[in-house]
Scaffold this active site. Structure first.
Site, mmCIF file in Angstrom:
data_model
loop_
_atom_site.group_PDB
_atom_site.id
_atom_site.type_symbol
_atom_site.label_atom_id
_atom_site.label_comp_id
_atom_site.label_asym_id
_atom_site.label_seq_id
_atom_site.Cartn_x
_atom_site.Cartn_y
_atom_site.Cartn_z
ATOM 1 N N HIS A 37 -1.905 0.243 8.700
ATOM 2 C CA HIS A 37 -1.319 -1.043 8.306
ATOM 3 C C HIS A 37 0.094 -1.181 8.869
ATOM 4 C CE1 HIS A 37 -4.706 -1.376 5.570
ATOM 5 N NE2 HIS A 37 -4.305 -2.584 5.223
ATOM 6 N N LYS A 69 -10.114 0.103 -3.679
ATOM 7 C CA LYS A 69 -10.272 0.191 -5.133
ATOM 8 C C LYS A 69 -8.982 -0.234 -5.823
ATOM 9 C CE LYS A 69 -9.071 5.130 -5.520
ATOM 10 N NZ LYS A 69 -7.900 5.233 -6.411
#
Lengths: 281, 197
Positions: B39, B107
């Site tokens: 990222h 998650k």
């Protein structure tokens, strides 16, 4: 210490690829308590299927094989320097053989050592014991649930938490409420109370080594543990944060003497994969 | 009983927009992994979509740092469960906008910036089962490629994976529904009751 090294590699394998029986049993009974057709129940069914699959195929049940934490009870006369070297050798070997995910990252260069060893990695605590048995306890502590832990310095006015066990209770409820589903519930909760920051964080984490059916020897803490277990499961976070009845599988509290000016409470969360095991030598 | 939607990945904006929070989905096709360092790298080094070895348009980006094992004929996925998504909140909205992602999978859910980007771009957040790494690894049928392996290592590299019947639940959709935010509000009521405020 070649044989001991191999024993530690096997300990790594056992802890990474299988759940302790008490945790697996608790997850099974959690499944039957969740509603038919609920996402909580579906999540638990996958978790249990995963547990079986990991054990049968000897693969890590979670890809995050964590920070290895060793609690070693050393008989008088056995060299801690040599034991440390043996543990490091076993760690390097286990990383390849199990395999474990290489998780030791240099905080400055960002370089991964590739073998799960580095400065302060794994974490190893030695304690001398009067017996003749070498006992090595290993926990593989995942990063997600580690990040969800909290440290409190009582009193905490926002929680109306005073310097007493009721204050401790409020801190634990707050920590779980803050964690929500981010650290892979159902959680096992470890709590440490005492005089100093470093001491309570270590104490809370070591509580995660206790079996779920281990009753606290201090009656007041045993009562608080069972009260919190029941109350935290009322929060409704549920397995994976999907909502449901099972947010927590167990609560374990340890206490040290504190300083008159200080009352620290540390809350450690373990994900459902509370991976722990023991080697006796 | 929750319904299960079969999804073929890559998917279109319309397909992503048709999904609703609470839907169980089963993914087949190809997905890419990316966690903390991917990222950071994609945004800081302004990597253009065309310079990547595999397309991200329509992709599902999976927050996962797998255990991979090198074999004679390539790599095998040993364990591949999700990592906590919230750590990537400061990057994700920009990634969705710049690369045309249609699904973010991990998650624990994400925050407001991501929620807004899902609405604006037509994308969903998918929650898979944390810790179910062996089970999920078995839903990977082939390793199609890898990017930045040398530089970032096995867990942080971007893996291009072929999957079949990979289970997840839509927990944030393109209408702004967010089951994590709802749950937090629900639990807050009980929390307040328990600590007597």
């Amino acid at each position: 210490m070649l044989k001991l090294r191999d024993g530690i590699v096997e300990l790594y394998r056992k802890v990474a690829t299988s759940l302790p029986p008490d945790i697996e049993e608790a997850l099974k009974s959690a499944l039957s308590s969740e509603e038919e057709g609920s996402s909580a129940r579906a999540a638990l069914a996958i978790i249990l299927e995963n547990t079986r699959l990991a054990r049968e195929t000897s693969r890590p049940l979670c890809q995050d094989t964590g920070v290895p934490v060793f609690y070693v009870q050393v008989p008088v006369g056995l060299s801690q320097l040599e034991l440390r070297e043996t543990i490091l050798d076993a760690t390097r070997l286990a990383t390849v053989k199990v395999p474990l995910r290489p998780n030791a990252v240099d905080g400055i260069t960002e370089k991964n050592s590739g073998d799960n060893t580095g400065t302060g990695f794994p974490i190893i605590y030695f304690e001398e014991t009067s017996g003749s048995t070498l006992t090595i306890d290993l926990m593989l502590k995942g990063g997600g649930s580690e990040n969800a832990g909290q440290t409190y310095r009582l009193p905490v006015s926002e929680l109306n938490a005073a310097r007493d066990l009721e204050g401790v209770r409020r801190c634990v409820i707050d920590a779980v409420q803050k964690a929500q589903g981010k650290g892979c519930p159902p959680y096992v909760i470890g709590v440490g109370i005492g005089a100093a920051k470093d001491q309570v964080t270590r104490l809370s984490k070591s509580q995660l080594m206790r079996k779920l059916n281990d009753t606290n020897k201090i009656a007041e803490l045993a009562a608080l543990e069972s009260r919190l277990l029941q109350e935290l499961n009322q929060l409704g976070i549920g397995p994976q944060g999907f909502g449901g009845k099972t947010t927590v599988l167990g609560v374990k509290i340890g206490v040290n003497h504190r300083h008159p000016a200080s009352y620290f409470v540390d809350v450690s969360l373990s994900c459902w994969a509370d991976r722990r095991g023991r080697l006796i030598w | 009983m929750v319904k299960t939607v079969d999804l073929t990945i890559p998917m279109t904006a319309d397909e992503a927009r048709s999904l609703r929070a609470g839907d169980m989905v089963s993914l087949s096709g190809s997905i890419v992994t990316g966690r903390d360092r991917i990222h950071k790298l994609l945004l800081e080094e302004r990597i253009s979509p065309g310079s990547l070895p595999f397309p991200l348009a329509g992709a599902v980006l999976y927050h996962c740092g797998p255990i991979m094992q090198k074999q004679d004929d390539g790599f095998r996925v040993v364990a591949a469960g999700p990592t906590t998504s919230q750590r990537l909140e400061m990057y994700e909205a920009d990634l969705i906008r710049q690369y045309g992602l249609r699904g973010i999978m991990g998650k624990g859910g994400m925050g407001e910036q991501t929620r807004e980007a899902l609405k604006e771009q037509g994308c969903v957040y998918l929650h898979t089962i944390g810790g179910a790494a062996a089970y999920l690894a078995d839903r990977v049928t082939k390793v199609l490629g890898v990017w930045k392996l040398e530089e970032l290592g096995l867990a942080e590299a971007m893996w291009h994976l072929q999957v079949k019947d990979f289970p997840a639940m839509v927990t944030m959709d393109s209408l702004g529904n967010d089951l994590h935010r709802d749950l937090e509000a629900d639990t807050l009521r009980k929390f307040t009751e328990l600590i007597g405020k």
